[in-house]
Design a protein around this motif. Structure first.
Motif, PDB file in Angstrom:
ATOM      1  N   LEU A  60      -6.799  14.261  -7.668  1.00  0.00           N
ATOM      2  CA  LEU A  60      -7.572  13.280  -7.743  1.00  0.00           C
ATOM      3  C   LEU A  60      -8.820  13.471  -7.145  1.00  0.00           C
ATOM      4  O   LEU A  60      -9.930  13.295  -7.404  1.00  0.00           O
ATOM      5  CB  LEU A  60      -6.907  11.906  -7.276  1.00  0.00           C
ATOM      6  CG  LEU A  60      -7.814  10.357  -7.394  1.00  0.00           C
ATOM      7  CD1 LEU A  60      -8.001  10.383  -9.133  1.00  0.00           C
ATOM      8  CD2 LEU A  60      -6.982   9.386  -6.882  1.00  0.00           C
ATOM      9  N   HIS A 424      -1.774   3.342  -2.630  1.00  0.00           N
ATOM     10  CA  HIS A 424      -0.593   2.982  -3.782  1.00  0.00           C
ATOM     11  C   HIS A 424       0.394   4.184  -3.807  1.00  0.00           C
ATOM     12  O   HIS A 424       1.413   3.899  -4.005  1.00  0.00           O
ATOM     13  CB  HIS A 424      -1.381   2.793  -5.110  1.00  0.00           C
ATOM     14  CG  HIS A 424      -0.496   2.938  -6.233  1.00  0.00           C
ATOM     15  ND1 HIS A 424       0.406   1.842  -6.430  1.00  0.00           N
ATOM     16  CD2 HIS A 424      -0.221   3.781  -7.391  1.00  0.00           C
ATOM     17  CE1 HIS A 424       1.056   2.080  -7.742  1.00  0.00           C
ATOM     18  NE2 HIS A 424       0.877   3.341  -8.088  1.00  0.00           N
TER      19      HIS A 424
ATOM     20  N   LEU B  99     -17.696   8.910 -15.117  1.00  0.00           N
ATOM     21  CA  LEU B  99     -16.796   7.789 -15.397  1.00  0.00           C
ATOM     22  C   LEU B  99     -15.468   8.441 -16.093  1.00  0.00           C
ATOM     23  O   LEU B  99     -14.563   8.355 -15.821  1.00  0.00           O
ATOM     24  CB  LEU B  99     -17.438   6.817 -16.403  1.00  0.00           C
ATOM     25  CG  LEU B  99     -18.368   5.941 -15.598  1.00  0.00           C
ATOM     26  CD1 LEU B  99     -18.928   4.964 -16.761  1.00  0.00           C
ATOM     27  CD2 LEU B  99     -17.615   4.971 -14.447  1.00  0.00           C
ATOM     28  N   VAL B 102     -13.312  10.823 -13.607  1.00  0.00           N
ATOM     29  CA  VAL B 102     -12.412  10.150 -12.768  1.00  0.00           C
ATOM     30  C   VAL B 102     -11.354   9.227 -13.515  1.00  0.00           C
ATOM     31  O   VAL B 102     -10.198   8.981 -13.026  1.00  0.00           O
ATOM     32  CB  VAL B 102     -13.040   9.368 -11.685  1.00  0.00           C
ATOM     33  CG1 VAL B 102     -14.059  10.258 -10.732  1.00  0.00           C
ATOM     34  CG2 VAL B 102     -14.124   8.372 -12.301  1.00  0.00           C
ATOM     35  N   ASP B 105      -8.256  10.788 -14.459  1.00  0.00           N
ATOM     36  CA  ASP B 105      -7.215  11.061 -13.311  1.00  0.00           C
ATOM     37  C   ASP B 105      -6.720   9.576 -12.764  1.00  0.00           C
ATOM     38  O   ASP B 105      -5.652   9.606 -12.642  1.00  0.00           O
ATOM     39  CB  ASP B 105      -7.790  11.550 -12.094  1.00  0.00           C
ATOM     40  CG  ASP B 105      -7.196  13.231 -11.970  1.00  0.00           C
ATOM     41  OD1 ASP B 105      -6.033  13.272 -11.015  1.00  0.00           O
ATOM     42  OD2 ASP B 105      -7.617  14.271 -12.385  1.00  0.00           O
ATOM     43  N   PHE B 106      -7.592   8.709 -12.715  1.00  0.00           N
ATOM     44  CA  PHE B 106      -7.126   7.517 -12.133  1.00  0.00           C
ATOM     45  C   PHE B 106      -6.147   6.877 -13.159  1.00  0.00           C
ATOM     46  O   PHE B 106      -5.207   6.104 -12.611  1.00  0.00           O
ATOM     47  CB  PHE B 106      -8.289   6.378 -12.131  1.00  0.00           C
ATOM     48  CG  PHE B 106      -8.972   6.470 -10.739  1.00  0.00           C
ATOM     49  CD1 PHE B 106      -8.362   6.175  -9.525  1.00  0.00           C
ATOM     50  CD2 PHE B 106     -10.482   6.977 -10.534  1.00  0.00           C
ATOM     51  CE1 PHE B 106      -9.000   6.396  -8.436  1.00  0.00           C
ATOM     52  CE2 PHE B 106     -11.021   6.884  -9.291  1.00  0.00           C
ATOM     53  CZ  PHE B 106     -10.280   6.575  -8.275  1.00  0.00           C
ATOM     54  N   VAL B 110      -2.741   4.860 -11.228  1.00  0.00           N
ATOM     55  CA  VAL B 110      -3.003   3.457 -10.529  1.00  0.00           C
ATOM     56  C   VAL B 110      -1.683   2.599 -10.878  1.00  0.00           C
ATOM     57  O   VAL B 110      -0.892   3.402 -11.948  1.00  0.00           O
ATOM     58  CB  VAL B 110      -4.015   2.905 -11.242  1.00  0.00           C
ATOM     59  CG1 VAL B 110      -5.517   3.415 -10.773  1.00  0.00           C
ATOM     60  CG2 VAL B 110      -4.199   2.783 -12.995  1.00  0.00           C
ATOM     61  N   TRP B 118      -8.706   1.656 -17.162  1.00  0.00           N
ATOM     62  CA  TRP B 118      -9.227   3.073 -16.771  1.00  0.00           C
ATOM     63  C   TRP B 118      -9.208   3.703 -18.157  1.00  0.00           C
ATOM     64  O   TRP B 118      -9.976   4.595 -18.467  1.00  0.00           O
ATOM     65  CB  TRP B 118      -8.351   3.958 -15.735  1.00  0.00           C
ATOM     66  CG  TRP B 118      -8.858   3.385 -14.413  1.00  0.00           C
ATOM     67  CD1 TRP B 118      -7.678   2.610 -13.862  1.00  0.00           C
ATOM     68  CD2 TRP B 118      -9.833   3.627 -13.750  1.00  0.00           C
ATOM     69  NE1 TRP B 118      -8.492   2.447 -12.351  1.00  0.00           N
ATOM     70  CE2 TRP B 118      -9.554   3.020 -12.353  1.00  0.00           C
ATOM     71  CE3 TRP B 118     -10.849   4.581 -14.093  1.00  0.00           C
ATOM     72  CZ2 TRP B 118     -10.669   3.199 -11.233  1.00  0.00           C
ATOM     73  CZ3 TRP B 118     -11.893   4.404 -12.889  1.00  0.00           C
ATOM     74  CH2 TRP B 118     -11.906   3.816 -11.585  1.00  0.00           C
TER      75      TRP B 118
END
Lengths: 453, 334
Positions: A60, A424, B99, B102, B105-106, B110, B118
């Protein structure tokens, strides 16, 4: 609206956002390698579990670093075309070598490092980890070389107003480069060790007593405890180097208005640039002379030697103090945590609670340090060669204002999302750690450290 | 033209930069295309599609960094002119890339409930970046004309390029998946192909008429003769690819990579046409590659590194593709 001011804020915002993530990936790559090597040596799957938890953070952070880095490389052209026009002959090859030797290396092997554990042999997977860690560090080497050259330029000559390279060795290993590189690599190490320690402390507070939590926690705490005194020494050396090559920056860091002997070390003050004096000053007599010249009567440069040619005092003065203050706090926290882990085999709850926000202390110190050194270079973009005001491009202020606003909102949202995911991941690891204890820590009571620790 | 180093170096770097852009367009093209196709895929399909690009996308995007880097380091004067003229579209591109990069990966990290959000951001970033790239290309082709005509042409190229990326994405999905999703991708490819062909034809016809200089470069005897294979070959490849879409997927999944390779070939031909249109300018009608180039000694030192490192990069990129070869399977970190 002044495109110069707005472009500076925009670039400042961009580089501030960007630097957060390489600061993590540079050292985290080596920590992952450490986890991997420990796993290879011991066969203990808890090391591998720590690896898998932290490799996600690496992925990330790497993604955040890439996208903000791409943004930065475009902004050289969109906002600062004068930069490459004037010093492109020197900045160009350094940036090119960064992309060619480092960036591709990391990017290509990242996939194998992230997803390849069951696809390639263990040896190749370890090798991929080595290459990614090496790539991020090599990347830092080139970027720091360029940044240092902008601070203390060497090995070039001006022909028709354009810088031309004369001696590449002198350009890369310019006077401040070794100090800056060491200082930055240690900063990265500290950032990562406090991040790992802090998030592991969060897991600990959640009741997680799994082996992988302990391994990560100890790695973070002990690394921090070892690195912080080295960093304080390296920072001092860096400061002396700055005194030699950029005395006006040191004058601003110390808010010292007049050159002379017996200069006090100011602990607190509100520098007033218009009146050329400090308000609410609290100082140790002769302190600055002692630190910088190792003698109470040592002469310390003052801002009066550089009229109209020194950086803004307030941000440099306070940036420096925040960095040093955070460093001292890091020293106190990491050494007490190391003491409790070593002697008491556990963490007192208040200390663990303090360590959670300290997870971001590396970011704070790094940013404060960067502001000190980068604002401390003003009004120059490249010291003595190119002023910041002469590099800005012919863009409308309204355009920069619009893009700046969007960048700021986007960065704020992404930062919140990033921190949210970190928490998280830590909480998820804490939960998994409890539900699937590894052999040897079966049903370990919550209040006691895991067996074998 | 004399063949000394000050003449050759900028030429070599123009070639390298072109190569980097072409590789970028092909490799990140399918990443962006998959992002665009997210809008028509279902949740489970989206996971498979991400798995098909997951291990590669970082390295793919690096080619853009190299292309911009080469523009920056080899042609600093052009870099400033082009990027300040395209300030807003570059900004839009960057927002799109941020955008997309990320979200990619997000979405995997999440809590489950937020994944959908996402996924939408991933689509949004991909389409924004694709449109911005096409728009910039259109404006650049017309000599950085940011008037109404330039903007209209830019919008046309933006749609065309996005359709082309979607086609690339669909072709990659055909290669990397099987079953229902693969069949679906064949339909996606067919739709995107029609739009791509229309767009490419429109751009090819509009370009020479919009720019007299480009007209003169193409429609002069005997150049016309030498250049004729470009459009003819492109048309043949288009038709062949169109035919392929009716026979896919084949038994034992034979030729599943062929649509992708055919599209890559079409991209290369189109790119060669563009390169010929611009040569020898790096800023159309304003700066030639020699006027915009860095000092020869700086270019020489970059060239040394490039010659040594580029083959290594290509070698390990191939290695990474081999490690993750075959059909896409679920990506896990452990």
């Amino acid at each position: 609206m002044d495109p110069l001011i707005l472009s500076r804020i925009q670039f400042g915002a961009n580089i501030s956002f960007h630097i957060l993530f390489p600061t993590i990936t540079i050292a985290l790559g080596w920590v992952l390698l450490f986890f991997k090597l420990r796993y290879n040596a011991t066969g203990d799957s808890a090391w591998m579990r720590a690896y898998f938890t932290w490799v996600k953070v690496f992925a990330l952070s790497f993604a955040m670093g890439v996208v903000s880095g791409v943004t930065m490389s475009f902004q050289f052209g969109t906002n600062w075309p004068g930069y490459m026009e004037k010093v492109g002959n020197i900045a160009g090859p350094l940036l090119a070598y960064e992309i060619l030797t480092a960036f591709f290396l990391e990017a290509a092997f990242l996939g194998i490092m992230l997803f390849g554990f069951r696809r390639v042999s263990n040896r190749v997977h370890t090798m991929a980890t080595v290459l990614v860690a090496g790539g991020t560090t090599l990347s830092a080497f080139w970027i720091i070389a360029l940044n240092s050259w902008m601070q203390t330029p060497a090995g070039f000559e001006m022909r028709d107003g354009v810088a031309h390279a004369v001696d590449w060795w002198a350009i890369v290993f310019n006077p401040s480069m070794p100090y800056r590189l060491v200082h930055m690599l240690l900063a990265s190490g500290l950032t990562v060790s406090f991040l790992i320690a802090g998030l592991s402390a969060l897991r600990y507070l959640q009741g997680d007593r799994s082996e992988s939590m302990w391994k990560a926690l100890r790695t973070g705490v002990f690394t921090a405890a070892i690195l912080i005194p080295i960093q304080i020494f390296a920072g001092d050396q860096h400061g002396l180097n700055t005194l030699e090559h950029q005395p006006q920056k040191v004058a601003a860091m110390e808010a010292n208005w007049n050159t002379g002997p017996n200069v006090p070390l100011i602990l607190f003050a509100i520098p007033d640039e218009a009146a050329k004096e400090n308000k609410f000053e609290l100082a140790i007599p002769d302190g600055a002379s002692l630190i910088l010249r190792h003698s109470a009567s040592g002469v310390v440069p003052g801002l009066n030697d550089y009229p109209g040619n020194h950086p803004p005092v307030f941000p440099v003065f306070w940036g420096f103090r925040i960095m040093v203050g955070t460093g001292l706090l890091m020293l106190a926290v990491s050494w007490s945590a190391a003491f409790f882990l070593k002697r008491r085999h556990g963490l007192p709850k208040p200390l663990a609670m303090l360590m959670v926000p300290m997870a971001l202390s590396g970011w704070l110190a790094t940013l404060a340090g960067w502001y000190t050194t980068e604002i401390g270079r003003q009004p120059w973009l490249v010291t003595g060669v190119l002023k910041t005001a002469d590099a800005v491009g012919p863009i409308a202020g309204s355009h920069v204002a619009l893009t700046l606003a969007v960048y700021l909102i986007l960065y704020a949202l992404l930062l919140i999302a990033y921190l949210g995911v970190l928490v998280h991941l830590a909480l998820k690891a804490a939960k998994d750690g409890d539900t699937s204890p590894l052999p040897g820590v079966l049903n370990a009571p919550m209040s006691q450290p895991a067996a074998g620790e | 033209m004399s063949y000394d180093w000050p003449t050759l170096l900028p030429l070599i770097f123009a070639g390298l930069m072109g190569l980097a852009i072409l590789i970028y367009v092909i490799l990140d093209g399918f990443d962006l295309g998959i992002g665009i196709l997210f809008s028509v895929a279902e949740d489970a399909e989206q996971d498979t599609m991400i798995a098909a690009i997951g291990p590669f996308w970082d390295a793919n995007e690096t080619w853009l960094v190299l292309a911009v880097g080469l523009l920056l380091v080899a042609f600093p004067l052009a870099h400033g002119i082009i990027l300040t003229a395209l300030y807003i579209p570059v900004f839009v591109l960057l927002i799109g890339l941020i955008l997309r990069g990320v979200a990619f990966d997000f979405r995997a990290k999440v809590p489950a409930g937020r994944k959908h959000r996402w996924n939408r951001i991933f689509f949004l970033g991909s389409i924004i970046a694709s449109l911005a790239q096409g728009y910039m290309l259109g404006v650049y082709v017309l000599g950085l004309d940011v008037g109404l005509g330039g903007m209209a042409f830019g919008a046309l190229v933006a749609l065309c390029l996005s359709a082309a990326y979607a086609a690339m994405g669909a072709a990659w999905v055909i290669y990397k998946t099987e079953g229902a999703l693969q069949k679906k991708a064949v339909l996606w490819l067919r739709t995107a192909l029609v739009l791509t062909a229309l767009g490419m034809a429109a751009v090819s016809l509009a370009t020479p008429f919009a720019s007299p200089r480009i007209f003169d470069k193409w429609f002069i005897w005997p150049e016309m003769l030498y250049l004729s294979p470009l459009p003819i070959l492109s048309a043949i490849l288009f038709l062949w690819l169109w035919r392929q879409t009716f026979h896919l997927p084949k038994p034992d999944d034979r030729h599943s990579l062929t649509p992708f390779l055919t599209l890559a070939a079409i991209f290369t031909l189109g790119f060669a046409g563009l390169a010929w249109s611009f040569y020898p300018f790096v800023v159309p009608d304003r700066l030639t590659i020699w006027q915009a180039a860095s000092a020869p000694e700086s270019l020489a030192i970059i060239l040394v590194g490039t010659v040594v490192v580029l083959p290594v990069i290509i070698f390990y990129s191939f290695y990474a593709y081999r490690v993750f070869g075959g059909k896409a399977t679920d990506l896990t970190y452990d």
